[in-house]
Design an enzyme around this catalytic site. Structure first.
Site, mmCIF file in Angstrom:
data_model
loop_
_atom_site.group_PDB
_atom_site.id
_atom_site.type_symbol
_atom_site.label_atom_id
_atom_site.label_comp_id
_atom_site.label_asym_id
_atom_site.label_seq_id
_atom_site.Cartn_x
_atom_site.Cartn_y
_atom_site.Cartn_z
ATOM 1 N N SER A 43 0.853 -1.190 0.000
ATOM 2 C CA SER A 43 0.000 0.000 0.000
ATOM 3 C C SER A 43 0.886 1.235 0.000
ATOM 4 O O SER A 43 1.832 1.329 0.779
ATOM 5 C CB SER A 43 -0.887 0.009 1.254
ATOM 6 N N CYS A 65 -7.454 -1.396 7.002
ATOM 7 C CA CYS A 65 -6.269 -1.896 6.321
ATOM 8 C C CYS A 65 -5.450 -2.726 7.301
ATOM 9 O O CYS A 65 -5.215 -2.309 8.435
ATOM 10 C CB CYS A 65 -5.421 -0.755 5.763
ATOM 11 N N ASP A 102 -8.462 -2.781 2.538
ATOM 12 C CA ASP A 102 -7.191 -3.067 1.859
ATOM 13 C C ASP A 102 -6.475 -4.027 2.805
ATOM 14 O O ASP A 102 -5.753 -3.614 3.704
ATOM 15 C CB ASP A 102 -6.399 -1.775 1.669
ATOM 16 N N TRP A 122 -4.727 -8.130 3.783
ATOM 17 C CA TRP A 122 -3.902 -9.232 3.292
ATOM 18 C C TRP A 122 -3.934 -10.366 4.297
ATOM 19 O O TRP A 122 -4.268 -10.199 5.462
ATOM 20 C CB TRP A 122 -2.465 -8.754 3.066
#
Length: 695
Positions: free
Chosen positions: A454, A647, A692, A694
């Protein structure tokens, strides 16, 4: 007179085209050669002017099985290749692997009944198709899909099509494996017949490989019955011919030493820069963000001036990694190739549909260092494939056991973070595995992939510099013989230390090739490209925003707040900005602590930061706890149509934040919890809730 006017116009157009071509030096029309793309096009017969008709291609090459893949990071492509190879070896299928974007599908209704199609499909982002599968998905998922012959769903247009499907997903996302589910539903709606179950692999639970292995055996049994196939003893047949070139030296101008394409090889890298053609960007500055000596977090500013690369706040930057010299040496040594590391080799597919995943001619060293994921987790199926080539019968028996016993494999390999060379080295006690054909390594190891980060800077504030914020991965387990080192983050750490004149830029002896192939990376450079994202600030800067980003999850929020502070300094009205940030201790890893104080001065009461320090008190405190403590404010801002952003880690934090937000809404508004969940789902659907995250 009209004829003269037309001629004048033609002359003017010719002059204009010539002028543009001269001013741009032809770059507007230039197409950068992509060896991956070229080899893929050659593999599938999709050269310029060639047919995009998959049925025609299968007939030309004598294939009765095509394995399509929709892949974003290469994993689905890898599974597709493995299935094609196994189908040929075990059942005598005439297989080919095909990229979905290389073919049209309006003639799929004429797919022969004696052939079979596999669809190996990854789900990307929030339930979206991968980039190479978008056109296929939109065509097949269209309610009014009509084929070239005029047939449609009402006609059961795909009645002749037999297909197999496997999906790659992540259960931490709301739309888990939605791509394969939707495609399977659409194909059946059109009359196609699925063979076996629709398989689903779960990257979120870390069971992708085992899910795949459990799915494929009953699938093969079902396919064999449906197509009248007989299983035979699988004997390894190389996909690629490897020719050692005595006529070429490693420093020859035509030999690839890690360059991704011909432009880089010739020293004249040109744009447009993309996932097949990186820009070799200078690192303008780098610094350490943590204050504790046993952990590293890097802030880097990557200069893209003059590259014609552009980014928007919220986008991602891809870093192209290099394998560490220590692991490259280990791999070449265990493969019995250390003394031949600089030998030039040509790699060619034995079958016209075989795809060579890197440029050729090249060297063993370049393949291991720049093109193969030699540090990736090991596949149990790959261990089984390597067993017949063991140095001794005893080692062969142990490798066979590892390949067949998933619990034993997890104990010996997965839980100890072993890569393939480390495993082979331990099994043979350092004895080389020189019987393994190099083609088998190419087939069994993924092509190395760029890593996405990011962007932690605002394009409004610094248009030509991209900031990243990355924790350097270094994990040690008591029973593991090696420390797990993140490939890309340790590469970046070596670059940072070199930039700062550290006499020992590789403290763990990893020895990265910092100056790149042929030492062309003058100064401190790194290959990059930009990937655009939908993770964006509201178009109206007066809208309130709520940001939840512990650890390096704060990276894009630094960019968001940086941008809003800049707007405020310009005199623009900016909405309320609330940040929830968490770390271990305020004096160790409080990222951008001083900057938040400056942004507070710029934004005044329109900026608040709520911090959670998990290791400072008697109890651990996380961002989730701070959300609950500020539930009334969160609900008040949401009622003002605030945008909500998350995020960070998908498996735990992001999932909990989603649940807690629904609970906060329900409690604050006095409605059932199910109603709060519905509000969150509606926020997601309208893009008011963005992630966002992961694994």
């Amino acid at each position: 007179m009209a004829q003269l006017d037309t001629l004048d116009i033609i002359v003017l157009i010719v002059l204009l085209v010539a002028t543009v071509a001269y001013l741009t030096k032809g770059t507007y029309w230039a197409v950068t050669r992509d060896p991956y793309g070229d080899s893929l096009a050659q593999a599938n017969g999709v050269k310029s002017g060639k047919s995009r008709n998959i049925i025609e291609k299968m007939e030309e090459t004598g294939k009765n099985c095509v394995v399509f893949y929709g892949s974003q990071t290469g994993t689905a492509e890898d599974y597709a290749s493995r299935l094609a190879k196994e189908g040929a070896a075990r059942f005598g299928l005439k297989t080919m692997v095909a990229d979905l974007e290389d073919y049209d599908f309006d003639n799929l209704d004429t797919f022969p009944a004696d052939k079979v199609a596999f669809f190996i499909l990854a789900t990307y982002g929030e339930g979206e198709p991968t980039d190479n599968a978008v056109d296929f998905y939109e065509f097949i998922h269209n309610d009014d899909v009509t084929f070239a012959s005029g047939s449609s769903a009402e006609d059961q247009a795909l009645a002749n099509l037999k297909y197999v499907t496997f999906g790659l997903g992540n259960n931490t996302y709301e739309h888990y494996n939605s791509m394969v589910r939707h495609v399977d539903k659409s194909l059946r709606h059109l009359g196609a017949t699925r063979i076996g179950e629709a398989g689903e692999g779960d990257d979120g639970a870390g069971t992708m490989e085992e899910d795949y292995l459990a799915w494929k055996e009953p699938m093969w049994a079902a396919l064999a019955e449906a197509m009248g196939l007989e299983e035979r003893e699988a004997v390894y047949e190389p996909v690629f011919d490897i020719t050692e070139r005595e006529d070429l030296e490693a420093d020859s101008d035509e030999v690839y030493l890690g360059e991704p394409n011909a432009n880089h090889l010739q020293g004249a890298s040109k744009g447009p820069y993309s996932q097949n053609n990186p820009y070799i960007a200078p690192i303008a500055e780098s610094k350490e963000l943590f204050t504790t000596p046993d952990r590293n977090c890097l802030h880097m500013e990557i200069d893209i001036a003059g590259s014609n690369l552009h980014y928007s706040t919220g986008d991602h930057i891809a870093i192209w990694p290099t394998n560490a010299g220590k692991e490259t040496d280990r791999f070449l040594r265990v493969a019995g190739l250390l003394d031949k590391r600089h030998t030039v080799i040509s790699v060619k597919g034995r079958d016209p549909t075989a795809k060579v995943p890197f440029p050729s001619p090249t060297t063993y060293d370049a393949v291991a260092r720049y093109h193969m994921e030699i540090c990736a987790p090991v596949s149990r199926q790959f261990v089984s494939q390597l067993a017949p080539f063991a140095p001794t019968d005893e080692i062969k028996a142990e490798m066979t056991k590892l390949g067949s016993d998933k619990d034993y494999f997890h104990q010996i390999v997965t839980d100890r973070f072993l890569n393939i060379a480390q495993l082979l080295e331990i099994q043979s006690k350092g004895q080389p595995w020189s019987k393994i054909p190099f083609s088998l390594f190419i087939e069994g190891l993924h092509k190395i992939q760029p890593r996405y980060y990011s962007i932690s800077s605002s394009s409004l504030v610094q248009e030509h510099k991209i900031a990243i914020t990355a924790v350097v991965e270094s994990i040690h387990k008591p029973n593991a013989p090696h420390i797990l080192k993140g490939v890309t983050t340790n590469y970046l750490l070596a670059l940072k230390q070199k930039q700062h004149g550290d006499p020992n830029p590789d403290p763990h002896g990893l020895n990265y090739a910092i100056t790149g192939p042929r030492n062309k990376y003058d100064g401190i450079h790194v290959p990059v490209h930009v990937r655009h994202s939908n993770f964006k600030l509201p178009s109206d800067p007066t809208k309130p925003i709520i940001l939840v980003g512990p650890g390096t999850g704060v990276a894009p929020f630094r960019a968001f707040v940086q941008e809003r502070a800049a707007l405020a300094r310009q005199g623009q009205k900016v909405g309320k900005t609330v940040l929830f940030f968490g770390c271990r201790r305020r004096d160790e890893d409080f990222l951008y602590k001083d900057e938040w104080e400056q942004y507070k001065k710029d934004l005044g009461d329109n900026f608040e930061i709520h911090t959670a320090f998990s290791r400072e008190g008697p109890k651990k405190v996380y961002v989730q706890h701070m959300m609950r403590a500020n539930a009334a404010e969160i609900n008040r801002l949401l009622e003002q149509r605030a945008y909500f952003y998350v995020c960070g880690d998908a498996a735990n934090m992001a999932r909990e934040v989603n649940t807690i937000l629904g609970q906060i809404i329900a409690e604050q508004r006095g409605v059932p919890e199910s109603k709060g969940e519905e509000v969150v789902k509606a926020m997601r659907a309208s893009n008011q809730y963005q992630e966002d995250v992961w694994s």
